[in-house]
Design a protein around this motif. Structure first.
Motif, PDB file in Angstrom:
ATOM      1  N   ASN A  79     -57.844  57.206 124.431  1.00  0.00           N
ATOM      2  CA  ASN A  79     -58.233  55.902 123.880  1.00  0.00           C
ATOM      3  C   ASN A  79     -58.143  55.909 122.360  1.00  0.00           C
ATOM      4  N   VAL A  80     -58.532  57.019 121.751  1.00  0.00           N
ATOM      5  CA  VAL A  80     -58.480  57.123 120.288  1.00  0.00           C
ATOM      6  C   VAL A  80     -57.027  57.141 119.818  1.00  0.00           C
ATOM      7  N   ARG A  81     -56.149  57.820 120.547  1.00  0.00           N
ATOM      8  CA  ARG A  81     -54.719  57.828 120.178  1.00  0.00           C
ATOM      9  C   ARG A  81     -54.151  56.407 120.209  1.00  0.00           C
ATOM     10  N   ASP A  82     -54.491  55.629 121.209  1.00  0.00           N
ATOM     11  CA  ASP A  82     -54.024  54.245 121.293  1.00  0.00           C
ATOM     12  C   ASP A  82     -54.535  53.421 120.109  1.00  0.00           C
ATOM     13  N   ILE A  83     -55.777  53.653 119.725  1.00  0.00           N
ATOM     14  CA  ILE A  83     -56.361  52.940 118.569  1.00  0.00           C
ATOM     15  C   ILE A  83     -55.630  53.317 117.291  1.00  0.00           C
ATOM     16  N   ILE A  84     -55.363  54.603 117.104  1.00  0.00           N
ATOM     17  CA  ILE A  84     -54.667  55.067 115.896  1.00  0.00           C
ATOM     18  C   ILE A  84     -53.286  54.430 115.809  1.00  0.00           C
ATOM     19  N   LEU A  85     -52.530  54.491 116.893  1.00  0.00           N
ATOM     20  CA  LEU A  85     -51.165  53.965 116.880  1.00  0.00           C
ATOM     21  C   LEU A  85     -51.149  52.452 116.641  1.00  0.00           C
ATOM     22  N   SER A  86     -52.011  51.725 117.307  1.00  0.00           N
ATOM     23  CA  SER A  86     -52.015  50.264 117.129  1.00  0.00           C
ATOM     24  C   SER A  86     -52.475  49.865 115.728  1.00  0.00           C
ATOM     25  N   THR A  87     -53.431  50.595 115.167  1.00  0.00           N
ATOM     26  CA  THR A  87     -53.897  50.275 113.812  1.00  0.00           C
ATOM     27  C   THR A  87     -52.807  50.536 112.782  1.00  0.00           C
ATOM     28  N   GLN A 110     -42.338  47.860 103.310  1.00  0.00           N
ATOM     29  CA  GLN A 110     -41.604  48.874 102.561  1.00  0.00           C
ATOM     30  C   GLN A 110     -42.617  49.646 101.716  1.00  0.00           C
ATOM     31  N   TYR A 111     -42.342  50.921 101.469  1.00  0.00           N
ATOM     32  CA  TYR A 111     -43.283  51.741 100.707  1.00  0.00           C
ATOM     33  C   TYR A 111     -43.450  51.201  99.291  1.00  0.00           C
ATOM     34  N   ARG A 112     -44.700  51.074  98.877  1.00  0.00           N
ATOM     35  CA  ARG A 112     -45.035  50.707  97.494  1.00  0.00           C
ATOM     36  C   ARG A 112     -46.158  51.631  97.049  1.00  0.00           C
ATOM     37  N   ALA A 113     -45.904  52.381  95.982  1.00  0.00           N
ATOM     38  CA  ALA A 113     -46.877  53.370  95.507  1.00  0.00           C
ATOM     39  C   ALA A 113     -48.205  52.729  95.109  1.00  0.00           C
ATOM     40  N   ASP A 114     -48.155  51.499  94.593  1.00  0.00           N
ATOM     41  CA  ASP A 114     -49.402  50.848  94.173  1.00  0.00           C
ATOM     42  C   ASP A 114     -50.219  50.338  95.364  1.00  0.00           C
ATOM     43  N   GLN A 115     -49.585  50.104  96.511  1.00  0.00           N
ATOM     44  CA  GLN A 115     -50.287  49.584  97.698  1.00  0.00           C
ATOM     45  C   GLN A 115     -50.641  50.665  98.725  1.00  0.00           C
ATOM     46  N   ALA A 116     -50.007  51.812  98.668  1.00  0.00           N
ATOM     47  CA  ALA A 116     -50.220  52.865  99.666  1.00  0.00           C
ATOM     48  C   ALA A 116     -51.680  53.320  99.771  1.00  0.00           C
ATOM     49  N   PRO A 117     -52.415  53.523  98.668  1.00  0.00           N
ATOM     50  CA  PRO A 117     -53.827  53.918  98.822  1.00  0.00           C
ATOM     51  C   PRO A 117     -54.665  52.857  99.548  1.00  0.00           C
ATOM     52  N   ARG A 118     -54.386  51.599  99.286  1.00  0.00           N
ATOM     53  CA  ARG A 118     -55.130  50.523  99.948  1.00  0.00           C
ATOM     54  C   ARG A 118     -54.805  50.480 101.444  1.00  0.00           C
ATOM     55  N   TRP A 119     -53.520  50.689 101.795  1.00  0.00           N
ATOM     56  CA  TRP A 119     -53.137  50.714 103.202  1.00  0.00           C
ATOM     57  C   TRP A 119     -53.793  51.892 103.924  1.00  0.00           C
ATOM     58  N   ALA A 120     -53.785  53.061 103.283  1.00  0.00           N
ATOM     59  CA  ALA A 120     -54.391  54.255 103.902  1.00  0.00           C
ATOM     60  C   ALA A 120     -55.880  54.048 104.133  1.00  0.00           C
ATOM     61  N   ARG A 121     -56.557  53.459 103.160  1.00  0.00           N
ATOM     62  CA  ARG A 121     -57.996  53.183 103.305  1.00  0.00           C
ATOM     63  C   ARG A 121     -58.247  52.182 104.426  1.00  0.00           C
ATOM     64  N   ALA A 122     -57.408  51.149 104.512  1.00  0.00           N
ATOM     65  CA  ALA A 122     -57.565  50.136 105.559  1.00  0.00           C
ATOM     66  C   ALA A 122     -57.327  50.738 106.949  1.00  0.00           C
ATOM     67  N   ILE A 123     -56.344  51.613 107.062  1.00  0.00           N
ATOM     68  CA  ILE A 123     -56.062  52.256 108.347  1.00  0.00           C
ATOM     69  C   ILE A 123     -57.224  53.165 108.746  1.00  0.00           C
ATOM     70  N   ALA A 124     -57.682  54.008 107.821  1.00  0.00           N
ATOM     71  CA  ALA A 124     -58.774  54.939 108.124  1.00  0.00           C
ATOM     72  C   ALA A 124     -60.051  54.188 108.513  1.00  0.00           C
ATOM     73  N   ASN A 125     -60.394  53.156 107.760  1.00  0.00           N
ATOM     74  CA  ASN A 125     -61.604  52.382 108.077  1.00  0.00           C
ATOM     75  C   ASN A 125     -61.458  51.632 109.396  1.00  0.00           C
ATOM     76  N   GLY A 126     -60.281  51.070 109.638  1.00  0.00           N
ATOM     77  CA  GLY A 126     -60.048  50.341 110.881  1.00  0.00           C
ATOM     78  C   GLY A 126     -60.132  51.244 112.101  1.00  0.00           C
ATOM     79  N   VAL A 127     -59.534  52.430 112.004  1.00  0.00           N
ATOM     80  CA  VAL A 127     -59.590  53.379 113.119  1.00  0.00           C
ATOM     81  C   VAL A 127     -61.039  53.806 113.355  1.00  0.00           C
ATOM     82  N   ARG A 128     -61.762  54.146 112.302  1.00  0.00           N
ATOM     83  CA  ARG A 128     -63.150  54.600 112.446  1.00  0.00           C
ATOM     84  C   ARG A 128     -64.016  53.523 113.110  1.00  0.00           C
TER      85      ARG A 128
END
Length: 150
Positions: A51-59, A68-86
Motif C-alpha cells: 500500500n505504501v509503494r502505491d502511495i509513493i508511486l502515485s504521489t 521538466q527539471y528546474r533547479a529552483d523548483q526541485a526542493p519544493r517538489w521534493a518537500r511536497a512529495i515527502a509530505n504528501g507521502v507521509r
C-alpha cells in the motif's frame, strides 16, 4: 458528654464482626489485568509495504508528470512529495508506527547514481519501501520507513 460522642464515633468504625473494615488486606485471589504494553504489532498490523509503494508511486506521478527539471523548483517538489507521502501513509492508520519519508530529485544528464542506506532496527517489526520516477529530465527516488515504536 464530649467523651461519649468520641466513643460512639470509634464504635461506628468497627465492623459488625468486631474487626476494623478500614484495614482489610488486599484480596490476593483477584486476577491481574492483562498488560497494556504492546511489544510487537498484532497479526495484520505490520507495515503495509505494498500500500505504501502505491502511495509513493502515485504521489510522485501527481507531482512530477509532465514537468521538466528546474533547479529552483526541485526542493519544493521534493518537500511536497515527502509530505504528501507521509500524510497519506499516516491515513492507513498503522498504529504505533513512526513514518519517515525521504525524497531526492536529480536532473537526468546521463550520469549514474549510487545510493545506500543503513539503519539499526528490529527486522521483525520495522520495514521500508522505495520507488523511483523517471522522465527525460527528472530522476526522483522516494523511500518511506516504518519504525515500530515500542
Amino acid at each position: 458528654m464530649a467523651d461519649e460522642e468520641d466513643v460512639l464515633d470509634e464504635e461506628a468504625e468497627v465492623g459488625p464482626e468486631g474487626s476494623e473494615t478500614a484495614l482489610t488486606p488486599v484480596e490476593a485471589d483477584k486476577p491481574l489485568a492483562p498488560p497494556k504494553y504492546e511489544v510487537r504489532p498484532g497479526l495484520g498490523e505490520k507495515f503495509q509495504a505494498q500500500n505504501v509503494r502505491d502511495i509513493i508511486l502515485s504521489t510522485m506521478q501527481e507531482q512530477l508528470m509532465g514537468r521538466q527539471y528546474r533547479a529552483d523548483q526541485a526542493p519544493r517538489w521534493a518537500r511536497a512529495i515527502a509530505n504528501g507521502v507521509r500524510q497519506r501513509v499516516q491515513e492507513l492508520e498503522m498504529k504505533r508506527y513512526k513514518i519517515i519519508v525521504q525524497c531526492t530529485i536529480l536532473e537526468m544528464k546521463g550520469a549514474g547514481i549510487k545510493c545506500g542506506q543503513r539503519c539499526i532496527w528490529d527486522p521483525e517489526t520495522d520495514d521500508y519501501i522505495d520507488d523511483m520516477f523517471k522522465n527525460d529530465t527528472i530522476f526522483c527516488y522516494t523511500i518511506a520507513y516504518g519504525v515500530y515504536m515500542y
